[in-house]
Design a protein around this motif. Structure first.
Motif, short mmCIF file in Angstrom:
data_model
loop_
_atom_site.label_atom_id
_atom_site.label_comp_id
_atom_site.label_asym_id
_atom_site.label_seq_id
_atom_site.Cartn_x
_atom_site.Cartn_y
_atom_site.Cartn_z
N ILE A 195 0.68 -1.28 0.13
CA ILE A 195 0.02 -0.01 0.04
C ILE A 195 1.03 1.25 -0.07
CG2 ILE A 195 -2.03 -1.18 0.95
CD1 ILE A 195 -1.15 0.25 3.82
N PHE A 196 2.03 1.22 0.56
CA PHE A 196 2.97 2.39 0.40
C PHE A 196 3.47 2.60 -0.70
CE2 PHE A 196 2.75 2.55 5.16
CZ PHE A 196 3.08 3.72 5.53
N ALA A 197 3.66 1.42 -1.36
CA ALA A 197 4.28 1.38 -2.90
C ALA A 197 2.87 2.10 -3.74
CB ALA A 197 4.65 -0.01 -3.46
N GLY A 217 -1.26 -4.53 18.15
CA GLY A 217 -1.48 -3.31 17.39
C GLY A 217 -0.41 -2.52 17.51
N ALA A 218 0.29 -2.30 18.67
CA ALA A 218 1.60 -1.46 18.91
C ALA A 218 2.43 -1.84 17.80
CB ALA A 218 1.92 -1.78 20.23
N PHE A 219 2.77 -3.04 17.32
CA PHE A 219 3.79 -3.78 16.58
C PHE A 219 3.45 -3.13 15.27
CE2 PHE A 219 4.43 -7.10 13.38
CZ PHE A 219 5.91 -6.96 13.42
N THR A 220 2.07 -3.25 14.85
CA THR A 220 1.80 -2.98 13.36
C THR A 220 2.06 -1.50 13.47
OG1 THR A 220 0.25 -4.94 13.40
CG2 THR A 220 -0.09 -2.94 11.78
N MET A 221 1.53 -0.81 14.37
CA MET A 221 1.87 0.74 14.36
C MET A 221 3.38 1.44 14.10
SD MET A 221 0.47 3.91 14.40
CE MET A 221 -1.09 4.12 15.22
N GLU A 222 4.10 0.65 14.98
CA GLU A 222 5.59 0.86 14.68
C GLU A 222 5.82 0.48 13.32
OE1 GLU A 222 7.17 -0.08 19.01
OE2 GLU A 222 7.02 -1.70 17.84
N LEU A 223 5.30 -0.47 12.75
CA LEU A 223 5.99 -0.60 11.24
C LEU A 223 5.28 0.42 10.59
CD1 LEU A 223 5.10 -4.21 10.85
CD2 LEU A 223 7.37 -3.23 11.33
N ILE A 224 4.25 0.68 10.62
CA ILE A 224 3.52 2.00 9.74
C ILE A 224 4.30 3.04 10.10
CG2 ILE A 224 1.51 3.47 9.85
CD1 ILE A 224 -0.12 0.87 10.34
N LEU A 225 4.79 3.33 11.37
CA LEU A 225 5.46 4.79 11.54
C LEU A 225 7.01 4.70 11.07
CD1 LEU A 225 4.56 5.10 15.19
CD2 LEU A 225 3.64 6.57 13.17
N GLU A 226 7.39 3.42 10.91
CA GLU A 226 8.68 3.34 10.01
C GLU A 226 8.84 3.68 8.75
OE1 GLU A 226 9.91 -0.79 10.81
OE2 GLU A 226 10.49 -0.33 13.18
N ARG A 227 7.76 3.15 8.05
CA ARG A 227 7.71 3.25 6.70
C ARG A 227 7.37 4.80 6.43
NH1 ARG A 227 7.19 -1.59 7.34
NH2 ARG A 227 7.43 -3.20 5.77
N THR A 228 6.50 5.55 7.23
CA THR A 228 6.23 6.80 7.01
C THR A 228 7.46 7.63 7.09
OG1 THR A 228 3.81 6.58 8.22
CG2 THR A 228 4.73 8.61 8.03
N GLN A 229 8.10 7.43 7.98
CA GLN A 229 9.47 8.11 8.08
C GLN A 229 10.62 7.87 6.96
OE1 GLN A 229 11.72 7.64 11.94
NE2 GLN A 229 12.83 9.43 11.39
N ALA A 230 10.62 6.62 6.76
CA ALA A 230 11.62 6.38 5.66
C ALA A 230 11.22 6.79 4.45
CB ALA A 230 11.79 4.50 5.74
N LEU A 231 10.12 6.72 4.08
CA LEU A 231 9.42 7.17 2.63
C LEU A 231 8.99 8.49 2.55
CD1 LEU A 231 7.34 4.09 1.81
CD2 LEU A 231 9.82 4.48 1.18
N GLY A 235 2.52 13.41 7.25
CA GLY A 235 1.42 14.22 6.94
C GLY A 235 0.86 13.83 6.03
N ARG A 236 0.96 12.50 5.72
CA ARG A 236 0.06 11.78 4.42
C ARG A 236 -0.30 10.47 4.94
NH1 ARG A 236 1.73 12.27 -1.60
NH2 ARG A 236 -0.71 13.12 -1.64
N VAL A 237 -0.37 10.40 5.99
CA VAL A 237 -0.70 8.95 6.62
C VAL A 237 -1.71 9.02 7.64
CG1 VAL A 237 0.15 6.73 7.82
CG2 VAL A 237 1.45 7.48 5.96
N GLY A 238 -2.71 8.03 7.64
CA GLY A 238 -3.80 8.16 8.66
C GLY A 238 -3.99 6.79 9.16
N ASP A 264 3.65 13.37 12.28
CA ASP A 264 2.31 13.92 11.70
C ASP A 264 1.42 12.97 10.88
OD1 ASP A 264 0.49 16.03 11.26
OD2 ASP A 264 1.48 16.76 9.36
N VAL A 265 1.32 11.68 11.69
CA VAL A 265 0.20 10.81 11.20
C VAL A 265 -1.24 11.11 12.09
CG1 VAL A 265 -0.30 8.53 11.58
CG2 VAL A 265 2.02 8.95 10.97
N SER A 266 -2.20 11.09 11.19
CA SER A 266 -3.59 11.32 11.83
C SER A 266 -4.00 10.21 12.37
CB SER A 266 -4.55 11.90 10.67
OG SER A 266 -3.80 13.16 10.24
N ILE A 267 -4.87 10.41 13.51
CA ILE A 267 -5.64 9.21 14.09
C ILE A 267 -7.10 9.55 13.88
CG2 ILE A 267 -6.29 7.91 16.04
CD1 ILE A 267 -3.46 7.28 15.10
N TYR A 268 -8.02 8.54 13.50
CA TYR A 268 -9.25 8.87 13.41
C TYR A 268 -9.98 7.83 14.19
CZ TYR A 268 -7.51 10.93 9.11
OH TYR A 268 -6.56 11.43 8.22
#
Length: 397
Positions: A195-197, A217-231, A235-238, A264-268
């Motif tokens: 999905i990031f690609a 869930g915390a583990f998965t969130m960390e993976l999301i945050l890692e990709r957000t930073q690396a890529l 400001g474009r991930v929620g 700058d990851v949004s939470i809904y």
């Protein structure tokens, strides 16, 4: 876009004033304004706030206005997903008709912006998206609709879905969706890489449903945050729901929230009554962009819900234990100005120069307005009146 003189209103609960709208934007705010030749609306001393923002819903799912559906299932998340996917056709759930009903009710109740998730799966292809795209076109100028291409039935576990998501983005969806990469697909790396690609290919934001509890869930969130930073996708991930932010130890929550804010990851949040939900006050204090939403409204999943962000705000407020006026004001901001920021809409405010997307509320104060169950006196989109006394200017099908 239009011109309008809105008389006798209280911007953000302050003293009575007038608002002059020119070309769909707020041109002046002050007492005793006059604008010869401009249409006038008397606000009756109502409060005025930025239009309400529905940051997490599913326009393609509702049975609103259809005969009562008695086939709802209990069980785990997968049972609910499968039942819905299998029941759409037998039910005769016309997505364009149903999404029109849902969106028009939101307009009537003061919403000016929607972010909706639309199921993309190998059973229905892009047909559900096509129905919501029709609705977005039909309601242009009355409400803004962002569409998330959402793999509700899984991504890696259902071959062909990724290609459909790609096609959905090319067809007009705005945001790449994801769902429980660890528990649904059992392949968090595979789903998140995909999905990031896709988001990078289409230069699009991401919005991931994350129901996963506790440490998973915390583990998965960390993976999301890692990709957000690396890529470089700050400001474009929620992340929607993020139940784990109420389930792991406080120090772990604090550290996760600090990193979510920094990237700058949004939470809904929907204030889900039967789930652990992250603290709205803690998220806002940490500097996280937060939006709230009604989620599903009277669909095959459940009989509950109203297409009304003030109704949802009360649910979120009760779930968070809010009592004080400042807490209710924070809640209302999260359902309006701050909620807009969470979905990437900047400058959503009652200020000169802002778009004239406004909702009038009954009540003595902003806090009082949150708890009142009164129709919205007036809803304005781009300077045009789109709803009055709880009724939209367009009839639902």
């Amino acid at each position: 876009m239009t011109d309008l003189l809105l008389k006798n209103i209280r911007p953000m609960g302050r003293e009575t004033a007038d608002i002059l709208i020119r070309d769909g934007k707020i041109a002046r705010i002050g007492a005793g304004l006059d604008a010869p030749g401009v249409a006038v609306e008397d606000g009756g001393n109502a409060l005025v706030i930025p239009g309400l923002v529905e940051a997490h819903t599913h326009l393609d799912k509702t049975t609103w206005g259809m005969p009562w559906y008695a086939g709802r299932k209990g069980g785990v998340l997968q049972d609910l997903i499968d039942n819905e996917r299998n029941e759409r056709v037998p039910l005769g759930l016309d997505v364009h008709r149903q999404s029109m009903r849902h969106a028009i009710a939101l307009i009537a109740n003061g919403t000016t912006h929607i972010r909706t998730h639309v199921d993309i799966d190998t059973d229905h292809g892009l047909s559900l998206l096509e129905g919501v795209l029709q609705t977005r076109e039909a309601l242009a100028g009355l409400i803004d609709i962002q569409i998330v291409a959402f793999p509700q039935s899984g991504l890696m576990v259902r071959p062909g879905t990724l290609d459909l998501l790609d096609a959905a983005m090319a067809a007009g969806a705005d945001i790449v969706g994801g769902l429980d990469p660890s528990s649904m697909d059992r392949d968090p790396k595979g789903q998140l890489d995909a999905i990031f690609a896709l988001a990078q290919k289409h230069d699009a934001p991401i919005d991931i449903h994350l129901h996963e509890p506790g440490e998973l869930g915390a583990f998965t969130m960390e993976l999301i945050l890692e990709r957000t930073q690396a890529l470089g996708m700050q400001g474009r991930v929620g992340v929607s729901h993020a139940f784990h932010l109420a389930m792991v130890p406080p120090a772990r929550i604090e550290a996760l929230m600090e990193r979510i804010a920094a990237l700058d990851v949004s939470i809904y949040s929907t204030g889900h009554p039967s789930a652990n939900v992250p603290s709205l006050k803690a998220m806002r204090a940490a500097g996280i962009r937060v939006g709230i939403g009604c989620d599903g409204i009277r669909d095959t999943w459940g009989p509950w819900g109203e297409p009304d962000m003030m109704h949802r705000a009360r649910i979120v407020g009760m779930k968070n234990g809010f009592r004080r006026d400042e807490e209710l004001e924070l809640l209302l901001d999260t359902a309006s100005g701050a909620g807009a920021a969470s979905i990437g809409v900047a400058g959503h405010a009652v200020t000169v120069g802002a778009a004239a997307d406004l909702t009038l509320l009954a009540g003595e104060t902003l806090a009082h307005a949150v708890v009142l169950q009164e129709p919205r006196p007036l809803v304005i989109k781009g300077g045009a009146v789109v709803a009055r006394a709880g009724n939209a200017v367009i009839e639902a099908p």
